[in-house]
Write a protein that holds these residues in place. Structure first.
Motif, PDB file in Angstrom:
ATOM      1  N   THR A 173      15.315 -25.830  -0.224  1.00 53.00           N
ATOM      2  CA  THR A 173      16.584 -26.396   0.240  1.00 53.00           C
ATOM      3  C   THR A 173      17.567 -25.295   0.618  1.00 53.00           C
ATOM      4  OG1 THR A 173      16.311 -28.374  -1.135  1.00 53.00           O
ATOM      5  CG2 THR A 173      18.545 -27.860  -0.393  1.00 53.00           C
ATOM      6  N   LEU A 174      17.612 -24.247  -0.174  1.00 50.47           N
ATOM      7  CA  LEU A 174      18.566 -23.162   0.072  1.00 50.47           C
ATOM      8  C   LEU A 174      18.219 -22.339   1.310  1.00 50.47           C
ATOM      9  CD1 LEU A 174      19.179 -21.930  -3.591  1.00 50.47           C
ATOM     10  CD2 LEU A 174      20.556 -23.510  -2.222  1.00 50.47           C
ATOM     11  N   THR A 175      17.010 -22.515   1.840  1.00 49.56           N
ATOM     12  CA  THR A 175      16.630 -21.783   3.055  1.00 49.56           C
ATOM     13  C   THR A 175      16.655 -22.664   4.298  1.00 49.56           C
ATOM     14  OG1 THR A 175      14.266 -22.239   2.714  1.00 49.56           O
ATOM     15  CG2 THR A 175      15.157 -20.230   1.712  1.00 49.56           C
ATOM     16  N   LEU A 176      17.029 -23.926   4.160  1.00 48.40           N
ATOM     17  CA  LEU A 176      17.054 -24.822   5.311  1.00 48.40           C
ATOM     18  C   LEU A 176      18.083 -24.370   6.341  1.00 48.40           C
ATOM     19  CD1 LEU A 176      16.829 -28.325   3.575  1.00 48.40           C
ATOM     20  CD2 LEU A 176      15.060 -27.241   4.984  1.00 48.40           C
TER      21      LEU A 176
ATOM     22  N   ALA B  26      10.638 -28.963  -8.986  1.00 48.88           N
ATOM     23  CA  ALA B  26      12.098 -28.854  -8.907  1.00 48.88           C
ATOM     24  C   ALA B  26      12.509 -27.479  -8.402  1.00 48.88           C
ATOM     25  CB  ALA B  26      12.715 -29.125 -10.275  1.00 48.88           C
ATOM     26  N   ALA B  27      11.862 -26.445  -8.907  1.00 50.57           N
ATOM     27  CA  ALA B  27      12.186 -25.081  -8.480  1.00 50.57           C
ATOM     28  C   ALA B  27      11.828 -24.868  -7.017  1.00 50.57           C
ATOM     29  CB  ALA B  27      11.446 -24.074  -9.358  1.00 50.57           C
ATOM     30  N   ASP B  28      10.690 -25.423  -6.608  1.00 50.16           N
ATOM     31  CA  ASP B  28      10.256 -25.282  -5.216  1.00 50.16           C
ATOM     32  C   ASP B  28      11.214 -25.999  -4.271  1.00 50.16           C
ATOM     33  OD1 ASP B  28       8.211 -24.656  -3.107  1.00 50.16           O
ATOM     34  OD2 ASP B  28       8.089 -26.847  -3.037  1.00 50.16           O
ATOM     35  N   VAL B  29      11.629 -27.203  -4.650  1.00 47.92           N
ATOM     36  CA  VAL B  29      12.567 -27.962  -3.814  1.00 47.92           C
ATOM     37  C   VAL B  29      13.897 -27.226  -3.702  1.00 47.92           C
ATOM     38  CG1 VAL B  29      13.973 -30.060  -3.761  1.00 47.92           C
ATOM     39  CG2 VAL B  29      11.511 -30.221  -4.151  1.00 47.92           C
ATOM     40  N   ARG B  30      14.383 -26.690  -4.808  1.00 52.73           N
ATOM     41  CA  ARG B  30      15.639 -25.947  -4.769  1.00 52.73           C
ATOM     42  C   ARG B  30      15.517 -24.730  -3.850  1.00 52.73           C
ATOM     43  NH1 ARG B  30      20.467 -24.974  -7.011  1.00 52.73           N
ATOM     44  NH2 ARG B  30      20.328 -26.928  -8.173  1.00 52.73           N
ATOM     45  N   ALA B  31      14.438 -23.975  -3.996  1.00 53.19           N
ATOM     46  CA  ALA B  31      14.258 -22.775  -3.186  1.00 53.19           C
ATOM     47  C   ALA B  31      14.172 -23.125  -1.707  1.00 53.19           C
ATOM     48  CB  ALA B  31      13.002 -22.033  -3.632  1.00 53.19           C
TER      49      ALA B  31
ATOM     50  N   ARG C  38      11.094 -37.968 -11.602  1.00 53.61           N
ATOM     51  CA  ARG C  38      12.381 -37.991 -12.286  1.00 53.61           C
ATOM     52  C   ARG C  38      12.995 -36.589 -12.303  1.00 53.61           C
ATOM     53  NH1 ARG C  38      13.684 -41.120 -17.888  1.00 53.61           N
ATOM     54  NH2 ARG C  38      13.179 -42.839 -16.474  1.00 53.61           N
ATOM     55  N   ARG C  39      12.158 -35.594 -12.524  1.00 52.65           N
ATOM     56  CA  ARG C  39      12.696 -34.217 -12.520  1.00 52.65           C
ATOM     57  C   ARG C  39      13.176 -33.830 -11.127  1.00 52.65           C
ATOM     58  NH1 ARG C  39      15.312 -30.785 -12.436  1.00 52.65           N
ATOM     59  NH2 ARG C  39      15.209 -28.668 -13.313  1.00 52.65           N
ATOM     60  N   PHE C  40      12.442 -34.246 -10.104  1.00 55.00           N
ATOM     61  CA  PHE C  40      12.882 -34.024  -8.722  1.00 55.00           C
ATOM     62  C   PHE C  40      14.201 -34.735  -8.468  1.00 55.00           C
ATOM     63  CE2 PHE C  40      12.994 -36.321  -4.629  1.00 55.00           C
ATOM     64  CZ  PHE C  40      13.266 -35.257  -3.772  1.00 55.00           C
ATOM     65  N   ASP C  41      14.302 -35.948  -8.970  1.00 52.88           N
ATOM     66  CA  ASP C  41      15.499 -36.760  -8.793  1.00 52.88           C
ATOM     67  C   ASP C  41      16.724 -36.056  -9.373  1.00 52.88           C
ATOM     68  OD1 ASP C  41      17.221 -38.969  -8.428  1.00 52.88           O
ATOM     69  OD2 ASP C  41      15.609 -40.371  -8.855  1.00 52.88           O
ATOM     70  N   VAL C  42      16.574 -35.539 -10.579  1.00 57.24           N
ATOM     71  CA  VAL C  42      17.678 -34.823 -11.230  1.00 57.24           C
ATOM     72  C   VAL C  42      18.057 -33.579 -10.432  1.00 57.24           C
ATOM     73  CG1 VAL C  42      18.327 -33.492 -13.280  1.00 57.24           C
ATOM     74  CG2 VAL C  42      17.157 -35.691 -13.532  1.00 57.24           C
ATOM     75  N   GLU C  43      17.060 -32.849  -9.956  1.00 56.35           N
ATOM     76  CA  GLU C  43      17.333 -31.627  -9.200  1.00 56.35           C
ATOM     77  C   GLU C  43      18.043 -31.938  -7.885  1.00 56.35           C
ATOM     78  OE1 GLU C  43      17.517 -27.558  -9.102  1.00 56.35           O
ATOM     79  OE2 GLU C  43      16.723 -28.841 -10.704  1.00 56.35           O
ATOM     80  N   ALA C  44      17.616 -33.011  -7.220  1.00 55.35           N
ATOM     81  CA  ALA C  44      18.263 -33.401  -5.965  1.00 55.35           C
ATOM     82  C   ALA C  44      19.715 -33.783  -6.211  1.00 55.35           C
ATOM     83  CB  ALA C  44      17.510 -34.555  -5.322  1.00 55.35           C
ATOM     84  N   GLY C  45      19.973 -34.477  -7.316  1.00 53.72           N
ATOM     85  CA  GLY C  45      21.351 -34.817  -7.664  1.00 53.72           C
ATOM     86  C   GLY C  45      22.190 -33.578  -7.916  1.00 53.72           C
ATOM     87  N   ASN C  46      21.600 -32.583  -8.578  1.00 51.96           N
ATOM     88  CA  ASN C  46      22.316 -31.330  -8.815  1.00 51.96           C
ATOM     89  C   ASN C  46      22.619 -30.613  -7.504  1.00 51.96           C
ATOM     90  OD1 ASN C  46      22.170 -31.765 -11.564  1.00 51.96           O
ATOM     91  ND2 ASN C  46      20.373 -30.475 -11.867  1.00 51.96           N
ATOM     92  N   LEU C  47      21.660 -30.621  -6.590  1.00 52.80           N
ATOM     93  CA  LEU C  47      21.861 -29.981  -5.286  1.00 52.80           C
ATOM     94  C   LEU C  47      23.000 -30.657  -4.528  1.00 52.80           C
ATOM     95  CD1 LEU C  47      18.127 -29.461  -4.279  1.00 52.80           C
ATOM     96  CD2 LEU C  47      19.821 -27.628  -4.557  1.00 52.80           C
ATOM     97  N   GLN C  48      23.083 -31.971  -4.629  1.00 57.90           N
ATOM     98  CA  GLN C  48      24.177 -32.669  -3.955  1.00 57.90           C
ATOM     99  C   GLN C  48      25.520 -32.256  -4.539  1.00 57.90           C
ATOM    100  OE1 GLN C  48      26.501 -35.208  -4.910  1.00 57.90           O
ATOM    101  NE2 GLN C  48      27.239 -35.304  -2.793  1.00 57.90           N
ATOM    102  N   ARG C  49      25.599 -32.172  -5.852  1.00 60.27           N
ATOM    103  CA  ARG C  49      26.849 -31.791  -6.508  1.00 60.27           C
ATOM    104  C   ARG C  49      27.260 -30.374  -6.152  1.00 60.27           C
ATOM    105  NH1 ARG C  49      28.790 -36.615  -7.004  1.00 60.27           N
ATOM    106  NH2 ARG C  49      28.123 -37.821  -8.833  1.00 60.27           N
ATOM    107  N   GLN C  50      26.280 -29.571  -5.788  1.00 59.99           N
ATOM    108  CA  GLN C  50      26.557 -28.176  -5.422  1.00 59.99           C
ATOM    109  C   GLN C  50      26.771 -27.993  -3.928  1.00 59.99           C
ATOM    110  OE1 GLN C  50      23.091 -26.390  -7.166  1.00 59.99           O
ATOM    111  NE2 GLN C  50      23.764 -26.859  -9.248  1.00 59.99           N
ATOM    112  N   GLY C  51      26.886 -29.105  -3.205  1.00 60.46           N
ATOM    113  CA  GLY C  51      27.219 -29.043  -1.790  1.00 60.46           C
ATOM    114  C   GLY C  51      26.051 -28.867  -0.857  1.00 60.46           C
ATOM    115  N   GLN C  52      24.820 -29.003  -1.364  1.00 57.91           N
ATOM    116  CA  GLN C  52      23.649 -28.794  -0.522  1.00 57.91           C
ATOM    117  C   GLN C  52      23.185 -30.060   0.192  1.00 57.91           C
ATOM    118  OE1 GLN C  52      22.302 -25.865   0.192  1.00 57.91           O
ATOM    119  NE2 GLN C  52      23.845 -24.866  -1.096  1.00 57.91           N
TER     120      GLN C  52
END
Length: 372
Positions: A330-333, A323-328, A49-63
């Motif tokens: 994602t930003l380096t993809l 969540a932090a690992d996925v965000r980090a 669920r925490r991953f899910d929320v983070e992925a949704g935030n990444l989408q909203r931020q254009g990632q």
């Protein structure tokens, strides 16, 4: 459409075990679970669920181009996902994020796919026989049935050896039951008595169409017209989802033919990040289902069994770390090379693919020459 007199519920919304005629055959299955296994159920639900929320935030931020949330459906997915054996094959729709994680899928593969960097996602043999997401509604039920037919024809089920016998578990939603593919899958599954379990996550909305407009009768009755036995479960009860799926998979693996499970759950969030559920859904309905949350219900159960604050803090920390690992990451993809389009189209080199690849290389080069 909500719970009926036929709904199997092992854990009440208040977090206590339910003992009645409907649960008597399933409670012994739950009793065999260790405390660590029960804690893993909770861990997987909270972390995804925490991953899910983070992925949704990444989408909203254009990632990401798109995100498909599964919030509210964790109980149905974790319970059923843990019920499968390693040799079983799982065919998801496109919302079974935690089932993939249970089978060993790195959640970043989902991020890459929905960012547009992957043409398929992953190799099932490397992800615990967890097959690819199927965006086209209902098609995966036919893929799964065909695979289950192969298992049966190869003699890999019904031998009496539970350590080697295999089965197929396929996920789909209430909207998919209106597709012809699902009915066709029922026909072939019943005809060939395939070793498979159809797992319907009835989250009550096919995008903006409510389930009561799709079907005038409970969906768990749908398969019985094809000769496939069915069970309706409380999908927000991780224990019921586990016990009924395990019982059904054991039967299918043992040669008893296909089974159908309707898990009554609810899509708390949007259908996808492109959807606005406030346009068609009553907030009071969302609130009612939120009170049946699978995670808080199971936490109450675990606390009653002796789980303390240290465990729940550990799980929350693990969720934040993922969540932090996925965000980090994602930003380096980086964007893949265009040559990736032509890889794995055929097993062997193909002249047409080589010609198309050469044309695209020359086309891209022409822009560089023009810039000079």
């Amino acid at each position: 459409m909500s719970y009926t007199a036929e709904t199997v519920q092992l854990l009440s919304p208040e977090g206590s075990l339910v003992e009645n005629d409907r649960t008597s055959q399933y409670l012994p299955i739950i009793e065999k679970l260790s405390d660590e296994q029960l804690k893993d159920f909770h861990r997987q639900m909270v972390v995804i669920r925490r991953f899910d929320v983070e992925a949704g935030n990444l989408q909203r931020q254009g990632q990401l181009a798109l995100w498909i949330p599964s919030i509210g459906q964790e109980g149905a997915q974790v319970g059923s996902g843990y019920a499968a054996r390693p040799q079983d094959h799982i065919f998801p729709a496109y919302r079974e994020h935690v089932v993939g994680r249970i089978r060993g899928l790195d959640p970043m593969r989902l991020i890459e796919m929905l960012r547009g960097l992957s043409h398929g996602g992953w190799v099932p043999s490397e992800t615990g026989n967890f097959h690819l997401y199927s965006i086209v509604i209902g098609t995966q039920t036919l893929h799964a049935t065909g695979y289950a037919m192969g298992i049966a024809l190869d003699g890999a089920s019904g031998t009496g050896d539970p350590e080697t016998d295999a089965a197929v578990l396929v996920y789909f939603g209430d909207g998919a039951t209106s597709q012809g593919d699902v009915s066709e899958a029922f026909v072939f599954a019943a005809s060939y008595q395939t070793p498979q379990v159809f797992f319907l996550q009835n989250n009550h909305w096919a995008i903006s169409v409510p389930v009561e407009r799709q079907s005038r009768t409970p969906l768990y009755l749908r398969s019985t017209g094809f000769g496939i036995p069915s069970v309706q479960v409380d999908g927000n009860d991780v224990l019921a989802s586990y016990a009924v799926t395990k019982d059904s998979l054991d039967a299918a693996r043992g040669g008893a033919g296909p089974r159908f499970i309707e898990a009554l759950t609810y899509r708390i969030g949007a259908h996808t990040s492109s959807d606005d559920p406030t346009k068609y859904r009553d907030s009071a309905e969302v609130e009612r289902w939120s009170q049946r949350d699978p995670i808080s219900r199971f936490e109450t159960f675990l606390r009653a069994k002796g789980a303390g604050d240290d465990f729940f803090h550990e799980v929350a920390t693990e969720a934040e770390d993922l969540a932090a690992d996925v965000r980090a990451r994602t930003l380096t993809l980086q964007d893949p090379p265009t040559s990736k389009i032509f890889e794995h189209v055929y097993t062997d080199p193909h002249s047409l693919v080589a010609e198309q690849s050469a044309w695209l290389t020359a086309y891209e080069s022409s822009f560089e020459e023009a810039a000079e």
